[in-house]
Design a protein around this motif. Sequence first.
Motif, short mmCIF file in Angstrom:
data_model
loop_
_atom_site.label_atom_id
_atom_site.label_comp_id
_atom_site.label_asym_id
_atom_site.label_seq_id
_atom_site.Cartn_x
_atom_site.Cartn_y
_atom_site.Cartn_z
N GLU A 53 67.15 39.71 15.81
CA GLU A 53 67.46 39.54 17.21
C GLU A 53 66.64 40.52 18.06
N ALA A 54 66.15 40.03 19.20
CA ALA A 54 65.40 40.92 20.09
C ALA A 54 66.36 41.59 21.05
N ARG A 55 66.23 42.90 21.19
CA ARG A 55 67.11 43.62 22.10
C ARG A 55 66.26 44.31 23.16
N MET A 56 66.83 44.38 24.34
CA MET A 56 66.12 45.02 25.45
C MET A 56 67.06 45.97 26.15
N ALA A 57 66.48 47.06 26.66
CA ALA A 57 67.32 48.03 27.38
C ALA A 57 67.80 47.41 28.69
N GLU A 213 60.58 50.99 22.33
CA GLU A 213 61.76 50.26 22.80
C GLU A 213 61.78 48.81 22.33
N ARG A 217 61.29 39.97 17.60
CA ARG A 217 60.02 39.24 17.70
C ARG A 217 59.05 39.95 18.65
N ARG B 564 69.22 40.29 23.74
CA ARG B 564 70.49 40.96 24.02
C ARG B 564 70.18 42.30 24.68
N CYS B 566 70.89 46.19 25.72
CA CYS B 566 71.53 47.34 25.11
C CYS B 566 71.05 48.59 25.84
N ASP B 567 71.50 49.76 25.43
CA ASP B 567 71.03 51.00 26.04
C ASP B 567 69.68 51.37 25.46
#
Lengths: 313, 669
Positions: A53-57, A213, A217, B564, B566-567
Amino acid sequence: MTILLVVLQMLLYVLLAPLLVGWIRKVKAVLQNRRGASLLQPYRDLYKLFGKEARMAHTASPLFRAAPYIVFTATWLAAAAVPLFVTQLATAGIADIIAIAGLLALARFFLALAGMDVGTAFGGMGASREMLVSALAEPAMLLAIFALVMTVHSTNLATLVDYQLTASVLRPSYLFALSALVLVAIAETGRIPVDNPSTHLELTMIHEAMILEYSGRHLALMEWAAQLKLLLYGALLVNVFFPWGIARQGDPGALASGLFFVMLKLAALGVLLAVSETVLAKMRLFRAPAFLNLALLLGLLGMLSTVVLEVGL
Amino acid sequence: MSTSPALWLAGTAVGLALISALLSLLTGKATRLLRIVVMPLFAAAGLVALAAGLTAMLSGGVSTAELPMGLPWLHWHVRLDALSGFFFCVVGVVSFAVGIYASGYIRGFEGGRDSLPALGGFGGLFLAAMLTVLLADDAFMFMVAWEVMSLSSYFLVAFHHEHAANRSAAFLYLLMAHVGGLAILLSYGILATFGHGFGFEAMRGAELSFGWASAAFVLAFIGFGMKAGLVPLHAWLPLAHPVAPSHISALMSGVMLKVAVYGFIRVLFDLIGQFHWQWGIVVLTVGSISALMGVLYALMQHDLKRLLAYHSVENLGIIFMGLGLSILFLSEGHQIIGAVAFIAALYHSMNHALFKSLLFMGAGAILHSANERDMEKMGGLLRRMPWTGLFFLVGCISISALPPFNGFVSEWLTFQSALQVWQLDSGVLRSVVPIAAAALALTGALAAACFVKVYGIAFLGRARSRAVRRARPAPLTMQVGQGILAALCLLLGVLPTTFIALINIVPQQVLGHGLAQATAHGWLWLTPVSEQTASYGAPLIAVLLIVALVIGLWLMGRGVLRVRRCDAWDCGFAPPNAGMQYTASGFAQPIRRVFGMLFHIEEGVESLPDGRRRHFLRVKDRAWELFYLPIARLIEQSARRVALLQSGNVRIYLGWSFATLLFLLWVVT
């Protein structure tokens, strides 16, 4: 046929790029008396990252999301214009070597912006350092190109490689240009001694700090783009200065031997890089200008030696 | 009087600009009229000027006329040829966008103490004067229009005159403009003496020896170079341009500097009409130094508008590098390469007008919304002002000379002409030109670093102050003005061949030689010298990049590419806050350290009156101590010497007058 060749070459670039990195890591491991990971490990890493899963701040803007795609596409486009195993390339006319440098600069621009986007200290640090290194590398690269262009009279890489195949004289200027380009390539692709691709020690990171960060993907695309850039510079060096074996027509036999030879040459380059990375340590950031000034000086010497020594040739 | 459509349109444009100026003075307290009548008229003047320029270039003819004005024995001559037409386009397109932008921007001044009628009045006069400079066909009319241009812009620079710093910046500008004007006047003097007339037609026929031609060249270079802000004559520019209202800054940086380029081209390439390699070297060297010093000083600024002003020094340097290369190649008889470099300079003039105005408009939008010029207090503006942020990004990419935008094309053309240096016979020239090209490469890379800094600090990350955190999107008209220029930046980057086919008429008329082979392979390929030498397929690159972007956006829209939130990574310590981000000064610190010897840096710790201590860092322009202060001291010293004559005794003064009279009589006889 020509379109097919272009597609083939572009696919080969993205497919071979992780292999080169895997090869360099393997050779380094052997040199350090380790067994090392398999040659295919970079592929597995990419596969794993694409599945995650791609996560972003929370603070990331749309630019952060678009940057991996822009970086990857721009690098790939630049690669499309660098002959890998055949010189008759329909895409060679799209971008000459200056436009290739421009496309890589576009990728770097977005990479640096993405680094600053989240608003952490590391990203800004990486971006600031990356822009310093590239700013110093660019003029050195241009002078090295000048040394070549003075005799070849063309900045199209396909023409350049073709000319080199028929050239009979060993020009001193080429040695200077080669040394300068090697130094530039090391700096631009973030290898030791300018940057360490495997470090995550905060204070020494350049490239890694900018993509800190990223995840999933996005990270995969950034990593892949970096591998692509390494392969691009490798192909540029081996094909411009040691073009032997590259295919000049599109028939399958020539293409196969061209591919075989370029892989051989790239493997040799990988060994050289692994050896130099094993015996050298990473420099402090403020030693990097001296390193790149050396490249600039070599480029200048190459350019001057064409003017002074090779007037009649 | 022959009235061609182009000239008629040009006259209409000047007239519209003057009408907008007059109406502005009549509005008085009804400042709303300024927004809904005067600024649209200004934009219309720009549009008509653009039409005039396009007509002049497309028709390929030269139209002249004589106006019943001026001195009794010297009526004003006007002339519109391809060169004037090209610069009409530059002025017109930017004025059009500025006119639209300004009707939103000046709203911020309403209800303030500033005199809005003066802003509109001098703005209109400024535009009319710039257009008249381009039309002038005799030295007299040229100088009158030139001085009106300088004076009207002086009042615009001094618009916020309540600050002492702005007044002194405006005064310095006025002083430099006049010293420059004097040099231009003397240059025309030489040409008029040998050509026996003040008309440009007579000057073209002047038979100049190398010495006199060089004198005219040097004077013109000093005069126009001062207006164009070339190093070391640039010091006024980063002071004067930022303090004007932002839409005026856009006009001054984007357009007025191009009028100086026009003047230089007109005098050197058209009127003097001879080329010597020594001049080429001088122009190339000064251009390279300007480009490099401009970008290095820009990197050290954290006032956004001053940073942009220093970038004008850089870009004008690049334009003059192109002109220098052109002179160099023309002097050695390489007509085609000379034309390539000439086209590169023209192309960059247009590009710089577009992206610099765009960037100044963006700075103005931030000023309008957050009342902030200091980058150290910005951050995260992309989310507060998305359209402004997008257009500003286009400007940043263009000015950093990255494909597929317009800045790259002109720098690529400059490189291509420099790479043809192997054709020259002289070994010295063959080694000097590549060094200049390396300086250009360094400039481009540093510009990219600078705009990563600008965009990263101002638009990305998090807000560093309250006002910026609460910034609101700019009004629609401002966004439209920016959008027009941003679209043009992309267009000129993607279709360079079409644009070159359009402006090819300029070198054909001025140098007698065009660039047929540049456009020979259709609109897809740009091949300045020949297909084998170098080619650039800008449309293909743009299409591929855009296709990739569209696919990405499509997938995102389909929900395939979800993310998603997040911090951010905090190393396991406190969560990162806005104060932990890199600052603009911090970003530039490695470059400041590497190029330290070129700056005048004052850094240290000072004690504040309340006992606290503070770190300070001031980066000053070396031009002051090396160039301006010695001259100022010299003038002061000589003034003190002259003061010795001043005894206050009237008989001694009469004696001096008598002696002077005798001396003059002796000279005359």
